[in-house]
Write a protein that holds these residues in place. Sequence first.
Motif, PDB file in Angstrom:
ATOM      1  N   VAL A 452      -2.457   0.840   2.037  1.00 18.77           N
ATOM      2  CA  VAL A 452      -1.494   1.881   1.680  1.00 18.77           C
ATOM      3  C   VAL A 452      -0.823   2.430   2.927  1.00 18.77           C
ATOM      4  N   TRP A 453      -1.602   2.611   3.991  1.00 15.92           N
ATOM      5  CA  TRP A 453      -1.044   3.150   5.230  1.00 15.92           C
ATOM      6  C   TRP A 453      -0.036   2.192   5.859  1.00 15.92           C
ATOM      7  N   VAL A 454      -0.263   0.893   5.744  1.00 13.85           N
ATOM      8  CA  VAL A 454       0.688  -0.076   6.287  1.00 13.85           C
ATOM      9  C   VAL A 454       2.034   0.046   5.569  1.00 13.85           C
ATOM     10  N   VAL A 455       1.993   0.144   4.245  1.00 13.13           N
ATOM     11  CA  VAL A 455       3.232   0.293   3.483  1.00 13.13           C
ATOM     12  C   VAL A 455       3.932   1.597   3.852  1.00 13.13           C
ATOM     13  N   MET A 456       3.166   2.671   3.987  1.00 11.88           N
ATOM     14  CA  MET A 456       3.729   3.955   4.373  1.00 11.88           C
ATOM     15  C   MET A 456       4.354   3.868   5.762  1.00 11.88           C
ATOM     16  N   ALA A 457       3.697   3.173   6.671  1.00  7.05           N
ATOM     17  CA  ALA A 457       4.218   3.032   8.033  1.00  7.05           C
ATOM     18  C   ALA A 457       5.523   2.244   8.055  1.00  7.05           C
ATOM     19  N   CYS A 458       5.660   1.262   7.156  1.00  7.44           N
ATOM     20  CA  CYS A 458       6.922   0.528   7.057  1.00  7.44           C
ATOM     21  C   CYS A 458       8.055   1.475   6.663  1.00  7.44           C
ATOM     22  N   ALA A 459       7.780   2.383   5.714  1.00  4.99           N
ATOM     23  CA  ALA A 459       8.789   3.362   5.319  1.00  4.99           C
ATOM     24  C   ALA A 459       9.129   4.292   6.473  1.00  4.99           C
ATOM     25  N   LEU A 460       8.122   4.717   7.229  1.00  2.44           N
ATOM     26  CA  LEU A 460       8.357   5.592   8.375  1.00  2.44           C
ATOM     27  C   LEU A 460       9.162   4.884   9.454  1.00  2.44           C
ATOM     28  N   LEU A 461       8.876   3.603   9.678  1.00  2.32           N
ATOM     29  CA  LEU A 461       9.618   2.832  10.674  1.00  2.32           C
ATOM     30  C   LEU A 461      11.090   2.712  10.277  1.00  2.32           C
ATOM     31  N   GLU A 514     -16.323  -5.542   4.924  1.00  2.00           N
ATOM     32  CA  GLU A 514     -16.075  -6.010   6.290  1.00  2.00           C
ATOM     33  C   GLU A 514     -15.137  -5.026   6.981  1.00  2.00           C
ATOM     34  N   TRP A 515     -15.538  -4.630   8.176  1.00  4.03           N
ATOM     35  CA  TRP A 515     -14.747  -3.669   8.935  1.00  4.03           C
ATOM     36  C   TRP A 515     -13.490  -4.289   9.536  1.00  4.03           C
ATOM     37  N   ALA A 516     -13.573  -5.535   9.961  1.00  6.78           N
ATOM     38  CA  ALA A 516     -12.502  -6.135  10.764  1.00  6.78           C
ATOM     39  C   ALA A 516     -11.127  -6.065  10.103  1.00  6.78           C
ATOM     40  N   PRO A 517     -10.966  -6.527   8.847  1.00  8.57           N
ATOM     41  CA  PRO A 517      -9.616  -6.466   8.267  1.00  8.57           C
ATOM     42  C   PRO A 517      -9.110  -5.043   8.071  1.00  8.57           C
ATOM     43  N   LEU A 518     -10.014  -4.109   7.747  1.00  9.41           N
ATOM     44  CA  LEU A 518      -9.584  -2.731   7.548  1.00  9.41           C
ATOM     45  C   LEU A 518      -9.165  -2.087   8.864  1.00  9.41           C
ATOM     46  N   VAL A 519      -9.907  -2.384   9.930  1.00  9.30           N
ATOM     47  CA  VAL A 519      -9.530  -1.873  11.250  1.00  9.30           C
ATOM     48  C   VAL A 519      -8.192  -2.463  11.679  1.00  9.30           C
ATOM     49  N   ALA A 520      -8.013  -3.768  11.432  1.00  8.96           N
ATOM     50  CA  ALA A 520      -6.756  -4.417  11.801  1.00  8.96           C
ATOM     51  C   ALA A 520      -5.574  -3.806  11.050  1.00  8.96           C
ATOM     52  N   LEU A 521      -5.735  -3.558   9.746  1.00  7.18           N
ATOM     53  CA  LEU A 521      -4.669  -2.928   8.978  1.00  7.18           C
ATOM     54  C   LEU A 521      -4.375  -1.525   9.487  1.00  7.18           C
ATOM     55  N   THR A 522      -5.416  -0.787   9.854  1.00  7.44           N
ATOM     56  CA  THR A 522      -5.215   0.566  10.371  1.00  7.44           C
ATOM     57  C   THR A 522      -4.457   0.541  11.694  1.00  7.44           C
ATOM     58  N   VAL A 523      -4.792  -0.418  12.542  1.00  7.86           N
ATOM     59  CA  VAL A 523      -4.092  -0.550  13.830  1.00  7.86           C
ATOM     60  C   VAL A 523      -2.622  -0.898  13.608  1.00  7.86           C
ATOM     61  N   VAL A 524      -2.364  -1.816  12.681  1.00  3.37           N
ATOM     62  CA  VAL A 524      -0.976  -2.190  12.379  1.00  3.37           C
ATOM     63  C   VAL A 524      -0.204  -0.984  11.856  1.00  3.37           C
ATOM     64  N   ALA A 525      -0.828  -0.227  10.953  1.00  5.98           N
ATOM     65  CA  ALA A 525      -0.175   0.962  10.417  1.00  5.98           C
ATOM     66  C   ALA A 525       0.116   1.978  11.517  1.00  5.98           C
ATOM     67  N   ALA A 526      -0.849   2.191  12.407  1.00  5.90           N
ATOM     68  CA  ALA A 526      -0.651   3.146  13.503  1.00  5.90           C
ATOM     69  C   ALA A 526       0.472   2.698  14.429  1.00  5.90           C
ATOM     70  N   ALA A 527       0.526   1.390  14.720  1.00  3.86           N
ATOM     71  CA  ALA A 527       1.560   0.873  15.614  1.00  3.86           C
ATOM     72  C   ALA A 527       2.949   1.019  14.997  1.00  3.86           C
ATOM     73  N   GLY A 532       8.049   4.152  14.628  1.00  2.71           N
ATOM     74  CA  GLY A 532       8.967   4.919  13.798  1.00  2.71           C
ATOM     75  C   GLY A 532       9.156   6.339  14.298  1.00  2.71           C
ATOM     76  N   VAL A 533       8.074   7.007  14.693  1.00  2.00           N
ATOM     77  CA  VAL A 533       8.169   8.372  15.207  1.00  2.00           C
ATOM     78  C   VAL A 533       8.923   8.396  16.536  1.00  2.00           C
ATOM     79  N   ALA A 534       8.663   7.404  17.402  1.00  2.00           N
ATOM     80  CA  ALA A 534       9.372   7.335  18.680  1.00  2.00           C
ATOM     81  C   ALA A 534      10.874   7.135  18.470  1.00  2.00           C
ATOM     82  N   ALA A 535      11.218   6.290  17.502  1.00  2.00           N
ATOM     83  CA  ALA A 535      12.636   6.069  17.220  1.00  2.00           C
ATOM     84  C   ALA A 535      13.289   7.339  16.670  1.00  2.00           C
ATOM     85  N   LEU A 536      12.576   8.068  15.820  1.00  2.00           N
ATOM     86  CA  LEU A 536      13.099   9.321  15.293  1.00  2.00           C
ATOM     87  C   LEU A 536      13.324  10.339  16.402  1.00  2.00           C
ATOM     88  N   ARG A 537      12.434  10.354  17.358  1.00  2.00           N
ATOM     89  CA  ARG A 537      12.549  11.312  18.459  1.00  2.00           C
ATOM     90  C   ARG A 537      13.769  11.032  19.338  1.00  2.00           C
TER      91      ARG A 537
END
Length: 542
Positions: A452-461, A514-527, A532-537
């Motif tokens: 869900v966070w990855v999809v949200m991050a795409c919208a923010l980007l 398994e932690w690995a895929p969830l951590v990877a998705l979280t990292v992608v969402a954060a990136a 997106g926030v940097a571009a907005l700024r």
Amino acid sequence: MTTLVAPARPVSIGLTGTTSLLRLAARRDRVLVPVSAFGLAAFVALSAQATFALFPDLKSALASMASTLANPALVAMYGPISSLGIDSIATLKSVLLGGVFLALLAYVVVRRHTRTEEEAGRLELLGAGVVGRRAALTAAVLLGTSAVLLTVVLTVVWSVAVGLDPAGSVALGVSWLVMGLSWVGVTAVAAQLTSSTRGTAAWSLGALAVAFLVRAVGDTAADDSPARFLSWLSPLGWGVKVSPYGANRFWVVVLGLLLYVVLVAAAYLLLERRDLGSGVLPSRAGHERSTIGTAGALTRRLARGTLLGWVIAYVILGLVLGSIAGSIETFVDSPEVADMLRSMGGDAGSITDIYFATELHFAAVGASALAIALVTRMHTEETTNRLEALLATPVRRVSWALGHVALAVVASAVVMVVSTTVAGLVHGADAGDIGGTVARLTGAALSTLPAVWVVMACALLLYGALPRFTGLAWAALIVFLLLGEFGDLLDLPQWLVDLSPFTHLPALPGGTFEWAPLVALTVVAAALGAVGVAALRRRDIG
């Protein structure tokens, strides 16, 4: 004496400039409408193809599903099955849910080119030119109608192409036409009643929720109960009554067209009874003093109606999932159905666990839609110039944006937990283990949040870097859904399926965490979110 007579002025009906506004609106929605139409048509066609691959004949389908088709929870969610034919079984989930999604598309298009344009002040600017008073409403209604017709035509053609009965496919198109055109009219009226986009959403989406509940009560009532008549009081009920691949009641389209004409005519009458920028209904006066002291508190205050509606919807979803879970063992007594569920929800745990894993992935898609709606609200605040006034205070754009992101993160988690808690209470009561069932399902719901966070991050980007294309976040969600939920069933290339964040979710409950895929998705969402926030700024507001 000579009498001078002034030349008669031509009578204007207020439609001057409609063609130009329609072209402008179509250009702005040149991605949203075609992608949505394609996605809804694919929803029907791909689901039917998967069913045909699963059941080689009608006998095997009935042997697996006959005991479940009459389940009241299933009927409340998807409507009664039109017949015991393979085509109606293949489109069981598509008829009503697809019609609801089409109604939402009609709502988005009509609201965007009426009340949203008016609230942003752009319609007033256009009205200063050679544009008639009724032109904007006419263009919005025509574009909304065209979006519905395009979706219906594409769905009918694709349905016939995958082997569904031609007459039944046309009836499916009629069913969707009734529901879609009804909400073109409902939204046109709602846009005249209120003075804000939020008010329009409350009226239009509230009417959709009421129509769904009224139809559900009518469809689940006993055959000899007077409540059965309630289905005929709802436009969604009319769509179900068309009975595609069953009775094929084409004449029901007359009801939908009549309601469409009446509502659009009412919208024009209401338009003449209000001033530009206001609504027919008076706006409620605010308090003299406000307890809102931060930008985050303001964000939460503005979103409380949206959040309440989503929580109620997910409570109902939890009730349905928990009710159906009790009979899932009999539903999947054939190896074909079990194989399908395992391909969609994982191959670990009991059949009930696999069922919950499958449905929770779909629920996560809905939670992603909520997150997108909350994040893209920033674009609305910017285009209506409310953000500029807010930033004139000590509020900074980054903290304001992060407030929306935090709300989206919390809200998506809340609706998932609410749904699984209710489902766990219902199913746990039958299984005799309420606490354990609630805990397992809640843990499974939380494991879906990184996607869900990855999809949200795409919208923010998109909002931060390319604000004009913020609406593409919805198209991305549709693509992720098709790849993640139907990719394996359709034997798509693995690299293509892996593009969807939902593909990498663990099959919980029942599967191995398994932690690995969830951590990877979280990292992608954060990136993605950080970019997106940097571009907005760095970019200019407005």
